[in-house]
Design an enzyme around this catalytic site. Structure first.
Site, PDB file in Angstrom:
ATOM      1  N   LYS A 142      91.640 -83.353  59.225  1.00  0.00           N
ATOM      2  CA  LYS A 142      93.031 -83.104  60.135  1.00  0.00           C
ATOM      3  C   LYS A 142      93.308 -84.434  59.545  1.00  0.00           C
ATOM      4  O   LYS A 142      94.884 -83.857  58.953  1.00  0.00           O
ATOM      5  CB  LYS A 142      92.819 -83.639  61.807  1.00  0.00           C
ATOM      6  CG  LYS A 142      94.688 -83.578  61.479  1.00  0.00           C
ATOM      7  CD  LYS A 142      94.483 -83.850  63.608  1.00  0.00           C
ATOM      8  CE  LYS A 142      95.571 -83.874  64.399  1.00  0.00           C
ATOM      9  NZ  LYS A 142      96.153 -84.542  65.677  1.00  0.00           N
ATOM     10  N   HIS A 275      83.115 -39.125  48.109  1.00  0.00           N
ATOM     11  CA  HIS A 275      84.386 -39.774  49.295  1.00  0.00           C
ATOM     12  C   HIS A 275      84.598 -39.946  50.445  1.00  0.00           C
ATOM     13  O   HIS A 275      84.668 -39.454  51.221  1.00  0.00           O
ATOM     14  CB  HIS A 275      85.560 -38.905  48.574  1.00  0.00           C
ATOM     15  CG  HIS A 275      85.849 -39.161  47.369  1.00  0.00           C
ATOM     16  ND1 HIS A 275      86.659 -40.377  46.162  1.00  0.00           N
ATOM     17  CD2 HIS A 275      86.736 -37.681  46.119  1.00  0.00           C
ATOM     18  CE1 HIS A 275      86.638 -39.944  45.120  1.00  0.00           C
ATOM     19  NE2 HIS A 275      86.343 -38.390  45.474  1.00  0.00           N
TER      20      HIS A 275
END
Length: 516
Positions: A142, A275
């Site tokens: 932070k 596929h």
């Protein structure tokens, strides 16, 4: 003073993963940076003659409760969180005798590694939940403008280079990058812990979730070249590329589908995927035999496909497959002679697969939607014997029943709407992903006839019920003598009547296998 001018004078070091930490701290000390540490890290540095002080010298308080409490103290977090650009913060630091901690080097207790050990107890896992580490990391991250933070040994060299070349400073840009990694790390860490507690509490779908996933690799692109993509998770623990060019996004999807298909079979089996749909599946006495039968289902679509083998690929099988252009070959292993031949094609990928590990990891499926994703249990069920009933006057022969069980395994892995024609050990015609079940049936018949198969005496599997009798009539017209389907249509009676009139044995499973 700006963050880019702020010199590193004091470092706090506390790591579980001690990779590179001795060399790093030696260099920090040589630069005149004061080092504070805790527990095992402090002992290791002292053993290596690196000047180090205990965090107790900062806090004025000993480590207690078996080390659970040592860094949760205002003098630690004040030193990490102080905004040195604010006079009020500096004044309060002076008032409360708090010194700035300029560099934090912390990584976390090995909860995930302990969890991976099947012999670990719940009590041991609880003790591996780090409290002080994540708290310090978040504080430093932070306050990245004034406190540099290192959570990953991979960045030790980069930070040390900056300290040496830039007079003990670290640019704000680098600090920002390092702080971002902290929040990703603590989120992942908490996600693993949350996942464990969800499992202990038997919660499949928690109200809140932070999926802990590690990036395996950035892919060249996604389904299409204009889409960026990456692979996350544990794919590489199941599949290992031993030859060939980099796997693509589409390769990975097809590999997953092909291997999943193989896990349905206890006998020798081969699946050819194109596929995401199987274009040929077969079993046989040998892999070569199974491959030739699977390939014969659709010799056109197999070109450029993915082939999965249930057992070790030997030289006979390799010689049979070698001339066909394939993207990927998957097997538990390859013999040396098979590898010598198959690696002659430099671009073809060869993948070894741990099918048993794959089955253990097939727990949930994910599908992205706008703003989120859907999660479901993986469709691992095959058939409910109690739900399997003969709906027609004629019962199936032993050979028809065997063929229906084979067909039912395969249809689980074909996109809906699914109609497939098989015999007892190979697919004959596959109709996948059509909007109409009748069209799927017609397409499957056309493919079978194109490949020279006579469907007389074949069986049919449908992933969902026949909404009308027309689909069944198509199967009867093609020569099928038995059908397996879920049942449950409001027109079941009509379909059953058509089956009886055509002397077809039809079985209801009371279980469907939609695959979207």
């Amino acid at each position: 003073m700006t963050p880019n001018e702020h010199k590193i004078k004091r470092a706090l070091v506390s790591v579980s993963d001690k990779t590179g930490i001795v060399d790093l701290c030696r260099e920090l000390s040589d630069l005149g940076i004061e080092i504070f540490s805790t527990g095992g890290t402090k002992a290791l540095l002292a053993e290596n003659n690196i000047p180090v002080k205990s965090v107790s010298e900062i806090t004025g308080f000993p480590e207690i409760m078996d080390g659970r409490l040592k860094t949760l103290h205002p003098k630690i977090h004040g030193g990490l969180l102080a905004d040195l650009g604010k006079e009020s913060h500096i004044s309060q630091m002076t008032e409360h005798d708090i010194s700035s901690i300029d560099l934090l080097i912390v990584n976390l207790y090995p909860f995930e590694q302990t969890l991976a050990n099947p012999n670990s107890t719940h009590a041991e896992l609880i003790e591996k939940i780090d409290i002080g580490g994540p708290t310090m990391l978040r504080s430093a991250a932070k306050n990245y403008k004034w406190t540099a933070v290192l959570v990953n040994p991979a960045h030790y060299a980069e930070v040390m280079q900056s300290l040496k070349e830039k007079d003990l400073t670290i640019s704000e840009e680098l600090r920002l990058k390092l702080s971002g990694e902290v929040f990703s790390t603590t989120a992942y860490y908490d996600g693993v812990i949350a996942g464990y507690f969800n499992k202990v509490n038997n919660i499949k779908f928690p109200e809140l979730t932070g999926l802990p996933l590690k990036k395996i690799q950035t892919l060249r692109y996604g389904e299409n070249p204009h889409q960026d993509a990456a692979l996350y998770g544990e794919f590489d623990t199941v599949f290992n590329k031993i030859h060939g060019k980099e796997l693509s996004y589409n390769n990975i999807i097809d590999i997953n589908g092909a291997a999943g298909m193989i896990t349905e079979f206890d006998e020798t089996a081969v699946a050819i995927i194109k596929h995401t749909n199987p274009c040929g599946v077969a079993t046989g006495k040998t892999l070569k035999e199974a491959y030739l039968k699977a390939f014969s289902t659709d010799t056109v679509s197999a070109y450029g496909g993915i082939i999965a083998f249930s057992g070790e690929v030997d030289i006979d099988t390799a010689e049979t497959v070698h001339d066909l252009f394939t993207e990927v070959l998957i097997a538990p292993s390859f013999t040396d002679k098979a590898l010598e031949l198959l690696t002659q094609k430099k671009n073809r990928r060869l993948i070894t697969a741990d099918y048993e590990l794959l089955k253990s990891k097939m727990k949930f499926d994910f599908h992205s939607v706008v703003g989120g994703f859907l999660i479901q249990e993986t469709d691992m069920k095959f058939i409910d014997d109690a739900g399997l009933v003969c709906a027609t006057d004629r019962k199936a022969t032993e050979e028809e029943m065997k063929a229906m069980m084979f067909a039912w395994k395969v249809c689980k892995h074909v996109k809906s709407n699914t109609i497939i024609y098989t015999n007892a050990d190979m697919t004959l015609g596959i109709g996948a992903g059509q909007m109409s079940r009748v069209d799927s049936s017609r397409f499957a018949v056309e493919k079978a006839l194109m490949m020279g198969f006579d469907l007389k005496g074949s069986v049919v599997a449908s992933d969902a019920y026949f909404p009308f009798a027309d689909g069944l009539l198509e199967a009867a017209k093609a020569g099928a003598t038995a059908i397996i389907q879920p049942g449950g249509s409001v027109r079941d009676a009509e379909v059953i009547k058509a089956a009886n009139e055509n002397n077809i044995a039809m079985y209801f499973t009371a279980m469907r296998h939609f695959r979207h």
